[in-house]
Design an enzyme around this catalytic site. Structure first.
Site, mmCIF file in Angstrom:
data_model
loop_
_atom_site.group_PDB
_atom_site.id
_atom_site.type_symbol
_atom_site.label_atom_id
_atom_site.label_comp_id
_atom_site.label_asym_id
_atom_site.label_seq_id
_atom_site.Cartn_x
_atom_site.Cartn_y
_atom_site.Cartn_z
ATOM 1 N N VAL A 1 0.878 -1.182 0.000
ATOM 2 C CA VAL A 1 0.000 0.000 0.000
ATOM 3 C C VAL A 1 0.906 1.219 0.000
ATOM 4 C CG1 VAL A 1 -1.960 1.132 1.120
ATOM 5 C CG2 VAL A 1 -1.461 -1.243 1.649
ATOM 6 N N SER A 2 0.627 2.174 -0.895
ATOM 7 C CA SER A 2 1.531 3.317 -0.979
ATOM 8 C C SER A 2 0.780 4.589 -1.347
ATOM 9 C CB SER A 2 2.597 3.036 -2.039
ATOM 10 O OG SER A 2 3.378 4.181 -2.235
ATOM 11 N N LYS A 3 1.149 5.689 -0.689
ATOM 12 C CA LYS A 3 0.434 6.930 -1.021
ATOM 13 C C LYS A 3 0.880 7.486 -2.375
ATOM 14 C CE LYS A 3 3.105 10.324 1.789
ATOM 15 N NZ LYS A 3 3.009 11.300 2.884
ATOM 16 N N GLY B 1 23.916 9.524 -5.922
ATOM 17 C CA GLY B 1 25.335 9.177 -5.925
ATOM 18 C C GLY B 1 25.710 7.717 -6.005
ATOM 19 N N PHE C 1 33.585 8.122 -1.908
ATOM 20 C CA PHE C 1 32.514 8.873 -1.246
ATOM 21 C C PHE C 1 33.021 9.296 0.122
ATOM 22 C CE2 PHE C 1 27.700 8.958 -1.944
ATOM 23 C CZ PHE C 1 27.801 9.320 -3.272
ATOM 24 N N VAL D 1 -2.126 5.554 4.179
ATOM 25 C CA VAL D 1 -2.348 4.813 5.422
ATOM 26 C C VAL D 1 -2.465 5.796 6.580
ATOM 27 C CG1 VAL D 1 -1.253 3.224 7.058
ATOM 28 C CG2 VAL D 1 -1.307 2.678 4.623
ATOM 29 N N GLN E 1 20.551 14.244 9.577
ATOM 30 C CA GLN E 1 21.680 14.587 8.708
ATOM 31 C C GLN E 1 21.378 15.812 7.843
ATOM 32 O OE1 GLN E 1 23.185 11.813 5.399
ATOM 33 N NE2 GLN E 1 24.829 11.950 6.894
ATOM 34 N N HIS F 1 22.926 17.683 4.615
ATOM 35 C CA HIS F 1 23.863 17.411 3.518
ATOM 36 C C HIS F 1 24.548 18.717 3.141
ATOM 37 C CE1 HIS F 1 25.533 16.050 -0.240
ATOM 38 N NE2 HIS F 1 25.082 14.824 -0.019
ATOM 39 N N LEU G 1 19.369 18.447 -4.086
ATOM 40 C CA LEU G 1 20.685 17.902 -3.754
ATOM 41 C C LEU G 1 21.665 17.958 -4.919
ATOM 42 C CD1 LEU G 1 22.171 16.139 -1.475
ATOM 43 C CD2 LEU G 1 21.754 14.273 -3.042
ATOM 44 N N GLU H 1 27.013 14.020 -3.463
ATOM 45 C CA GLU H 1 28.367 13.896 -2.910
ATOM 46 C C GLU H 1 29.348 13.359 -3.960
ATOM 47 O OE1 GLU H 1 28.506 12.860 1.170
ATOM 48 O OE2 GLU H 1 29.828 11.181 0.756
ATOM 49 N N ARG I 1 29.697 13.928 6.262
ATOM 50 C CA ARG I 1 28.774 15.029 5.969
ATOM 51 C C ARG I 1 28.596 15.993 7.126
ATOM 52 N NH1 ARG I 1 24.314 11.492 2.633
ATOM 53 N NH2 ARG I 1 25.623 11.320 0.783
ATOM 54 N N HIS J 1 18.574 16.353 5.172
ATOM 55 C CA HIS J 1 18.700 15.331 4.127
ATOM 56 C C HIS J 1 18.203 13.959 4.554
ATOM 57 C CE1 HIS J 1 20.288 13.375 0.634
ATOM 58 N NE2 HIS J 1 21.142 12.642 1.327
ATOM 59 N N ARG K 1 25.252 9.266 9.005
ATOM 60 C CA ARG K 1 25.275 8.232 7.962
ATOM 61 C C ARG K 1 26.310 8.561 6.896
ATOM 62 N NH1 ARG K 1 23.035 7.744 2.786
ATOM 63 N NH2 ARG K 1 21.834 9.665 2.958
HETATM 64 C C1 LIG Z 1 18.022 13.728 -2.987
HETATM 65 C C2 LIG Z 1 18.488 12.497 -2.283
HETATM 66 C C3 LIG Z 1 19.608 11.819 -2.742
HETATM 67 C C4 LIG Z 1 20.044 10.659 -2.102
HETATM 68 N N1 LIG Z 1 21.141 9.987 -2.589
HETATM 69 C C5 LIG Z 1 21.525 8.830 -1.995
HETATM 70 C C6 LIG Z 1 22.617 8.067 -2.513
HETATM 71 O O1 LIG Z 1 23.225 8.409 -3.525
HETATM 72 N N2 LIG Z 1 22.959 6.934 -1.870
HETATM 73 C C7 LIG Z 1 22.322 6.502 -0.755
HETATM 74 O O2 LIG Z 1 22.686 5.460 -0.219
HETATM 75 N N3 LIG Z 1 21.271 7.196 -0.258
HETATM 76 C C8 LIG Z 1 20.849 8.333 -0.851
HETATM 77 N N4 LIG Z 1 19.792 9.022 -0.339
HETATM 78 C C9 LIG Z 1 19.005 8.440 0.759
HETATM 79 C C10 LIG Z 1 18.087 7.356 0.205
HETATM 80 O O3 LIG Z 1 17.727 7.650 -1.110
HETATM 81 C C11 LIG Z 1 16.816 7.217 1.039
HETATM 82 O O4 LIG Z 1 17.151 7.058 2.377
HETATM 83 C C12 LIG Z 1 16.037 6.002 0.597
HETATM 84 O O5 LIG Z 1 15.797 6.022 -0.794
HETATM 85 C C13 LIG Z 1 14.716 5.872 1.337
HETATM 86 O O6 LIG Z 1 14.041 4.747 0.806
HETATM 87 P P1 LIG Z 1 12.749 4.182 1.494
HETATM 88 O O7 LIG Z 1 12.305 3.021 0.658
HETATM 89 O O8 LIG Z 1 12.990 3.973 2.930
HETATM 90 O O9 LIG Z 1 11.696 5.385 1.368
HETATM 91 P P2 LIG Z 1 11.070 6.136 0.091
HETATM 92 O O10 LIG Z 1 11.752 5.822 -1.179
HETATM 93 O O11 LIG Z 1 10.945 7.567 0.483
HETATM 94 O O12 LIG Z 1 9.638 5.505 0.016
HETATM 95 C C14 LIG Z 1 8.669 5.737 1.016
HETATM 96 C C15 LIG Z 1 7.363 5.132 0.558
HETATM 97 O O13 LIG Z 1 6.419 5.210 1.618
HETATM 98 C C16 LIG Z 1 5.185 5.629 1.117
HETATM 99 N N5 LIG Z 1 4.421 6.275 2.206
HETATM 100 C C17 LIG Z 1 4.850 7.218 3.077
HETATM 101 N N6 LIG Z 1 3.851 7.546 3.925
HETATM 102 C C18 LIG Z 1 2.788 6.792 3.588
HETATM 103 C C19 LIG Z 1 1.461 6.677 4.063
HETATM 104 N N7 LIG Z 1 0.996 7.426 5.061
HETATM 105 N N8 LIG Z 1 0.636 5.791 3.453
HETATM 106 C C20 LIG Z 1 1.059 5.041 2.421
HETATM 107 N N9 LIG Z 1 2.299 5.115 1.924
HETATM 108 C C21 LIG Z 1 3.147 5.977 2.495
HETATM 109 C C22 LIG Z 1 5.527 6.558 -0.048
HETATM 110 O O14 LIG Z 1 4.467 6.610 -0.952
HETATM 111 C C23 LIG Z 1 6.745 5.835 -0.638
HETATM 112 O O15 LIG Z 1 6.308 4.856 -1.554
HETATM 113 C C24 LIG Z 1 19.360 10.184 -0.962
HETATM 114 C C25 LIG Z 1 18.240 10.878 -0.497
HETATM 115 C C26 LIG Z 1 17.815 12.034 -1.137
HETATM 116 C C27 LIG Z 1 16.643 12.762 -0.567
#
Ligand SMILES: Cc1cc2nc3c(=O)[nH]c(=O)nc-3n(C[C@H](O)[C@H](O)[C@H](O)COP(=O)(O)OP(=O)(O)OC[C@H]3O[C@@H](n4cnc5c(N)ncnc54)[C@H](O)[C@@H]3O)c2cc1C
Length: 564
Positions: free
Chosen positions: A32-34, A47, A113, A153, A226, A228, A238, A241, A274, A339, A374
Site C-alpha cells: 500500500v503506498s500513497k 550518488g 565517497f 495509510v 543529517q 547534507h 541535492l 556527494e 557530511r 537530508h 550516515r
Molecule cells: C536527494 C536524495 C539523494 C540521495 N542519494 C543517496 C545516494 O546516492 N545513496 C544513498 O545510499 N542514499 C541516498 N539518499 C538516501 C536514500 O535515497 C533514502 O534514504 C532512501 O531512498 C529511502 O528509501 P525508502 O524506501 O525507505 O523510502 P522512500 O523511497 O521515500 O519511500 C517511502 C514510501 O512510503 C510511502 N508512504 C509514506 N507515507 C505513507 C502513508 N501514510 N501511506 C502510504 N504510503 C506511504 C511513499 O508513498 C513511498 O512509496 C538520498 C536521499 C535524497 C533525498
C-alpha cells in the site's frame, strides 16, 4: 476489507525489496503506498550504493568506516551484517537488471565517497536511486504482487501487543478502508518536510514514524538528523556527494579550499563525513567568508564538459534549471540542507519491533547502522539488505502465526473511527494546516538545525506545543473526495508535529555533541554519559515524549576520537 499474509506500507526501494523477498518466501504479499511506486523518493538518490566488491577491498573496512562515521553510536552487530551482505545484494541488483556504470574492463564501476577509506560506491551515473527503484518495481510487476497505489495509510491497528493491519484512504475516491494482515511492514521513508530547507520530496512527512510512535513503538535516536553539505540554496535540491567524490572542490569567498586550509579535515578535505563538512561550511559563512544566500562554492569547472556529462549528467540539468548556474563554466553555490533521518522506528536486523507482527525497514526504521551520522551510499544499501531480511522474516512469521490471532474485525472497527475523525476534520471552521506547517518548518530549521543550544531547543519545544494546541482546531477547507490534497496535507501535518517534537525532546536531553548532533553549549562527545541510544515513547496527546535509553552494541571497535 482487504486481507493479506504480509502487508507492506511504502513502495520505495525498501518496500519493494521487502515485497520481493516475502513473495519469494511464499507469502501472499501486498503493498500500500500513497505514491505510485516509481514516484517514491528513492528515485531521487543520485550518488551510489556501497559494497566492498573488489579483491583489494574488505567488508571489515567498510564496517569500520561505518562505525567511525556513526561517531561510534551505530550498533556494530547490524553494521557487520549490512557490510558483509553488501556485495551479494549489489550483485543481486545487477542480476535483476540494474544498469550500473562500468569500468573500462566492464566490471561495475566504483567511486570515492565521504568517510570511506576505499572507493567502494557503485553507481548508475548520478541516477542510482532511479535505476534501483525501477529495477525493483519491475521485479514486483514480474511476480504479480498486488500494489494498492495512491492509498494513504492513516493508522496501524495494535491491540494486546499485536499488529492486526492498517486503515487507509483511497485517494482517488476518498473512501476509508481496512487492511488486515498477519505481518505489517512499514517502509514509509524519511521526514524531511519537518524542515524548511530539505532535499526531500513533499511526500516525506514522517507518517510511518508518527503512526508507529502513537501505536506504542519507540522512536530511536531521532536527534540525529543529517544535513547534507551541498544543496542548492533556492530549492534544497541535492548536488550529489559524487561531485566531491569525483574531485569537486569547495571554496570560500577568499578563494581558500577551506576544508584543508582552515584545518577542518586536513587529510580527507572535501571527502570528510557530511556532519564535518556541513559544520565547516556554516562556520565559513558565519565568519564572513561565504557568498550570497549563506553559500560556499562547489567548483567542478576543472572536470571539463565531457566528464560532467558522463558522470554527473543530472547535476548539470539541476544546476542549470533550478539555480541558473552552468557547472561547466562556473562554480555552484551550495549550503547545508536537511537530508536524512538516522533514527526512526526502533527495530532489529530482521525489522522486528516491540509489537508482534509489526516490522520497519528503510529510512523510516532505525536498525541503528548509521548512528549519529550516515555515510553516503549506505542508505540505499540498508534498503536492500534489511528489506530482504524483513520481507523473509515477516513471511516466515506470517506462515507460523495462527490466523485466529489476527482480528480483521478490530481493523474494521478502527476504520470506522478513522472515517469519523476525517468527517470531523472536514466539518469544522478552524485554522488551516498551511499556517501551522510553515511555522514548524521554520523553527525546526532555525533552532533544531546543524547547531543547537538549550535555549533554542526550548524555544522550539514551546513553538511545537503551541502548534499542537492549534492543530486541535485544524479544518480541511476543500470538501472534495477525489485527490483531496488539503485533507492529506492536514493528516500529514500531525505526523510532522509528532516527529518535530520527538527530535526536539531527544536533542534537548542529549547534552553532548556527537555526529550530526552538535550543541554549542556541550561541544564535546561524552561517552561516559551518552554512549547510548535514545528511545522516545508516546506518552499521550498533551504530554512530552517519555525518554528512555538503551545500550550501544560494541563488538570489535572501541570508541576513539574521530578525525578525517
Ligand atoms: C536527494 C536524495 C539523494 C540521495 N542519494 C543517496 C545516494 O546516492 N545513496 C544513498 O545510499 N542514499 C541516498 N539518499 C538516501 C536514500 O535515497 C533514502 O534514504 C532512501 O531512498 C529511502 O528509501 P525508502 O524506501 O525507505 O523510502 P522512500 O523511497 O521515500 O519511500 C517511502 C514510501 O512510503 C510511502 N508512504 C509514506 N507515507 C505513507 C502513508 N501514510 N501511506 C502510504 N504510503 C506511504 C511513499 O508513498 C513511498 O512509496 C538520498 C536521499 C535524497 C533525498
Amino acid at each position: 476489507m482487504h486481507k493479506h499474509d504480509v502487508l507492506i506500507v511504502g513502495a520505495g526501494g525498501a518496500g519493494l525489496r521487502a515485497a520481493v523477498a516475502a513473495h519469494e518466501a511464499g507469502a501472499d504479499v501486498a503493498i500500500v503506498s500513497k505514491l505510485h511506486p516509481v514516484r517514491s523518493h528513492t528515485g531521487a538518490a543520485e550518488g551510489g550504493i556501497n559494497a566492498a566488491l573488489k579483491d583489494e577491498d574488505d567488508w571489515h573496512d567498510h564496517a569500520y568506516d561505518t562505525v567511525k562515521g556513526s561517531d561510534y553510536i551505530g550498533d556494530q552487530e547490524p553494521i557487520n551484517i549490512m557490510t558483509r551482505e553488501a556485495p551479494n545484494e549489489v550483485i543481486n541488483l545487477e542480476n535483476m537488471g540494474m544498469a550500473f556504470s562500468r569500468e573500462e574492463d566492464k566490471r561495475v564501476a566504483q567511486r570515492p565517497f565521504g568517510g570511506l577509506s576505499f572507493p567502494r560506491t557503485t553507481y548508475a551515473s548520478d541516477k542510482t536511486g532511479h535505476m534501483l527503484l525501477h529495477t525493483m518495481y519491475e521485479q514486483v510487476l514480474k511476480r504479480g504482487i498486488t500494489v494498492y497505489d495512491e492509498w494513504y495509510v492513516t493508522d496501524l491497528v495494535v491491540e494486546n501487543g499485536r499488529a492486526h493491519g492498517v486503515t487507509a484512504i483511497d485517494l482517488q475516491t476518498g473512501r476509508v478502508d481496512s487492511f488486515a494482515a498477519n505481518a505489517t511492514i512499514f517502509a514509509t521513508g524519511g521526514m524531511g518536510q519537518v524542515y524548511e530547507h530539505t532535499t526531500n520530496a513533499v511526500a516525506n512527512t514522517g507518517d510511518g514514524l508518527s503512526i508507529a510512535y502513537r501505536a506504542g513503538v519507540p522512536m530511536e535516536d531521532m536527534e540525529f538528523i543529517q544535513f547534507h553539505p551541498t544543496t542548492l540554496p533556492s530549492t534544497g535540491i541535492l548536488i550529489t556527494e559524487a561531485c566531491r567524490g569525483e574531485g569537486g572542490i569547495l571554496y570560500n569567498n577568499e578563494g581558500e579550499r577551506f576544508m584543508y586550509e582552515r584545518g577542518y579535515a586536513p587529510n580527507a578535505g572535501e571527502l570528510a563525513s557530511r556532519d564535518v563538512v556541513s559544520r565547516a561550511e556554516l562556520i565559513e559563512v558565519q565568519e564572513g567568508r561565504g557568498f550570497e544566500q549563506g553559500t560556499v562554492h562547489l567548483d567542478l569547472t576543472h572536470f571539463g564538459e565531457e566528464k560532467i556529462e558522463e558522470r554527473l549528467a543530472q547535476i548539470l540539468e539541476l544546476a542549470r534549471d533550478f539555480e541558473g548556474v552552468d557547472p561547466v563554466e562556473e562554480p555552484i553555490p551550495v549550503k547545508p540542507g536537511q537530508h536524512y533521518t538516522m533514527g526512526g522506528i526502533a527495530c532489529d536486523a530482521d525489522g522486528k519491533t516491540n509489537v508482534e507482527g509489526f516490522y520497519a525497514v528503510g529510512e523510516a526504521a532505525c536498525v541503528s547502522v548509521h548512528g549519529a551520522n550516515r555515510l553516503g551510499g549506505n542508505a540505499l544499501l540498508e534498503l536492500v539488505v534489511f528489506g530482504k531480511r524483513a520481507g523473509e522474516h515477516a513471511a516466515k512469521a506470517s506462515a507460523g502465526s495462527s490466523s485466529a490471532s489476527v482480528s480483521p474485525s478490530k481493523v474494521e472497527v478502527r476504520a470506522e473511527e478513522e472515517r469519523e475523525r476525517i468527517e470531523e476534520l472536514m466539518s469544522g471552521t478552524g485554522v488551516h494546516q498551511s499556517e501551522i506547517r510553515e511555522e514548524v518548518q521554520e523553527i525546526m530549521t532555525e533552532k533544531v538545525g546543524v547547531f543547537r543550544t538549550e535555549e533554542g531547543l526550548k524555544e522550539a519545544r514551546e513553538a511545537i506545543q503551541d502548534a499542537k494546541r492549534r492543530y486541535e482546531d485544524v479544518t480541511v477547507k476543500d470538501s472534495s473526495s477525489t485527490f483531496n490534497t488539503d485533507l492529506t496535507q492536514t493528516l500529514e501535518l500531525r505526523s510532522i508535529l509528532d516527529v518535530a517534537e520527538v527530535i526536539t525532546e531527544s536533542a534537548l536531553a542529549r547534552t553532548e555533541s556527537r555526529g550530526a548532533h552538535s550543541r554549542d553549549d556541550y561541544t564535546e562527545r561524552n561517552d561516559d554519559d551518552w554512549l547510548k541510544h535514545t528511545m522516545a515513547h508516546y506518552a499521550g496527546e498533551n504530554e512530552y515524549p517519555r525518554l528512555e535509553y538503551d545500550d550501544v552494541i560494541i563488538e570489535e571497535y572501541e570508541p576513539k576520537e574521530r578525525s578525517y
